[in-house]
Design an enzyme around this catalytic site. Structure first.
Site, short mmCIF file in Angstrom:
data_model
loop_
_atom_site.label_atom_id
_atom_site.label_comp_id
_atom_site.label_asym_id
_atom_site.label_seq_id
_atom_site.Cartn_x
_atom_site.Cartn_y
_atom_site.Cartn_z
N HIS A 147 50.28 -8.53 -21.59
CA HIS A 147 49.23 -9.44 -21.12
C HIS A 147 49.77 -10.68 -20.39
CE1 HIS A 147 46.46 -6.85 -23.04
NE2 HIS A 147 46.49 -7.35 -24.26
N HIS A 218 39.54 -9.88 -22.59
CA HIS A 218 39.95 -9.34 -23.89
C HIS A 218 38.94 -9.66 -25.00
CE1 HIS A 218 42.60 -7.76 -26.89
NE2 HIS A 218 43.61 -7.65 -26.06
N GLU A 355 38.88 -2.90 -22.57
CA GLU A 355 39.41 -3.74 -21.49
C GLU A 355 39.52 -2.91 -20.22
OE1 GLU A 355 43.19 -5.23 -23.37
OE2 GLU A 355 42.12 -4.36 -25.04
C1 BGC Z 1 46.67 -4.05 -26.73
C2 BGC Z 1 47.06 -4.02 -28.18
C3 BGC Z 1 47.33 -5.42 -28.64
C4 BGC Z 1 46.09 -6.24 -28.41
C5 BGC Z 1 46.40 -7.68 -28.75
C6 BGC Z 1 45.42 -4.87 -26.61
O1 BGC Z 1 45.05 -4.95 -25.28
O2 BGC Z 1 46.48 -2.76 -26.20
O3 BGC Z 1 48.21 -3.23 -28.37
O4 BGC Z 1 47.69 -5.48 -29.98
O5 BGC Z 1 45.72 -6.18 -27.06
O6 BGC Z 1 45.28 -8.37 -29.01
#
Ligand code: BGC
Length: 390
Positions: A147, A218, A355
């Protein structure tokens, strides 16, 4: 004879008792959800979001239209609360989040409700190349980058403008080499509530050097309302014949696998929990679902990606996107480490994420649709989360 009629009376009395018990339980439950909504409303206070970070003013913004009411902050471009109507006409907050900026800044979970960038999801080993130039990124997820690195877009202060009661325009100039990414990126994300009861997110970006961009949001959802327990009985449908299988570090292998005859097949509705414990290497790697789906679509416009129904609330959320993929994350790393607005903890699998995105690790996967953005080009993509009841 007398005994028979006594039994009859007794049976009737028991039946009446059960009916009364059910009515009282239902009223208690309804009152409970009303009280919860009211409690969450009253715990979100403007002053808890009023501060200055990195010399910029941070605030709470309210958006309202039709049945939707949404609270956002420009710290990380985050959705704080999203009130929708359930099947009984009660307002419930389906977005999991925390109650103040201070809590967001110290939060063990970094991404609640946030705008994610410059590149959502994982980049293997924090490395990639553009036109032969190699770039190294901070690795914040074991040996990979997740991210956008440590200080991704979830932790920056966006400039905010509210042209009307249902729109928030966020802009952020991400400097050249921020978190290792090349190019000055002008990012703009417009959050709005539509006439059709949807949260619309419109992402835009331009750059002055070739770079990579994959923006998403998210939000953690629980369609029965924050603090109402597990999401395993929510019904989910994903419009995808294939998904991108991963290795143990959740990096795609590069294949596109058929979902047919696997626990990943959500082409017809299934509860999230129905097959989550199946013996399956992919579920083992993700500790549940944490996978990117390759969305079916004939054209490049807005297409329906997913539909989810809250089992207790009847709240329906449909996701429409222009993106080729969607990450379905079933809250497998949630571990009661965060206290939410409602006072509840973020217990294991009490929320899910959908997402919309280009596929994970795209910069290192020549077979995936590209996320490269060049000077003179405009990155533009739209996603909508539409709400109704059934
Ligand atoms: C990921 C997860 C991660 C989470 C964190 C998601 O987008 O795919 O692996 O733990 O984000 O909040």
């Amino acid at each position: 004879m007398i005994i028979r009629s006594k039994i009859k009376i007794l049976r009737r009395a028991i039946a009446l008792f059960i009916v009364l018990l059910c009515i009282s339980c239902k009223t208690k439950q309804e009152n409970k959800s009303d009280t919860l909504a009211a409690a969450i409303f009253s715990t979100i206070k403007d002053e808890d979001f009023d501060t200055t970070i990195d010399g910029k003013s941070v605030k709470l913004y309210w958006l309202q239209r039709k049945d939707l009411k949404m609270a956002m902050t420009n710290y990380g471009g985050r959705i704080i609360s999203l009130f929708v109507q359930d099947k009984n006409g009660n307002a419930i907050d389906v977005n999991i989040g925390r109650g103040s900026i201070k809590e967001y800044m110290e939060s063990p979970e970094a991404y609640f409700g946030a705008t994610i960038g410059r590149v959502g999801n994982r980049i293997a080993n924090g490395r990639f190349a553009i036109n032969g130039n190699e770039y190294t990124l901070p690795t914040n997820d074991n040996k990979n980058t997740l991210h956008g690195g440590y200080k991704g877009f979830q932790d920056v202060v966006w400039d905010a403008e509210q042209p009307n009661g249902y729109t928030l325009i966020l802009t952020y100039p991400s400097p050249d080499m921020e978190e290792g990414f090349p190019g000055n990126l002008q990012a703009k994300v417009i959050y709005s509530l539509t006439e059709k009861n949807a949260v619309k997110i419109e992402y835009e970006a331009t750059t002055d050097k070739p770079t990579v961009v994959n923006l998403t949001n998210h939000a953690y959802f629980n369609l029965n309302g924050e603090g109402s327990g597990s999401i395993l009985d929510h019904k989910l449908q994903i419009n995808a014949d294939r998904f991108t299988p991963v290795d143990a570090g959740l990096i795609p292998t590069g294949e596109l696998s058929d979902v047919a005859s696997t626990p990943f097949d959500f082409r017809k509705p299934h509860t999230i929990g129905e097959r989550i414990k199946a013996i399956n290497e992919q579920l083992e790697f993700g500790k549940g679902y944490d996978h990117n789906y390759v969305l079916n679509s004939d054209e490049n416009g807005l297409h329906q990606a997913a539909k989810v129904v809250g089992d207790k609330s009847g709240v329906v959320m449909e996701v429409f996107t222009e993106e080729p993929g969607i990450q379905f994350y079933s809250g497998n790393f949630m571990a009661s480490k965060n206290t939410l607005k409602s006072g509840a903890k973020d217990d294991f699998r009490t929320a899910f994420c959908l997402e919309t995105q280009h596929f994970p690790d795209t910069p290192n996967q020549p077979g995936f649709p590209s996320i490269q953005l060049n000077p003179g080009e405009i990155y533009h993509t739209v996603t909508e989360y539409k709400f109704s009841v059934e």
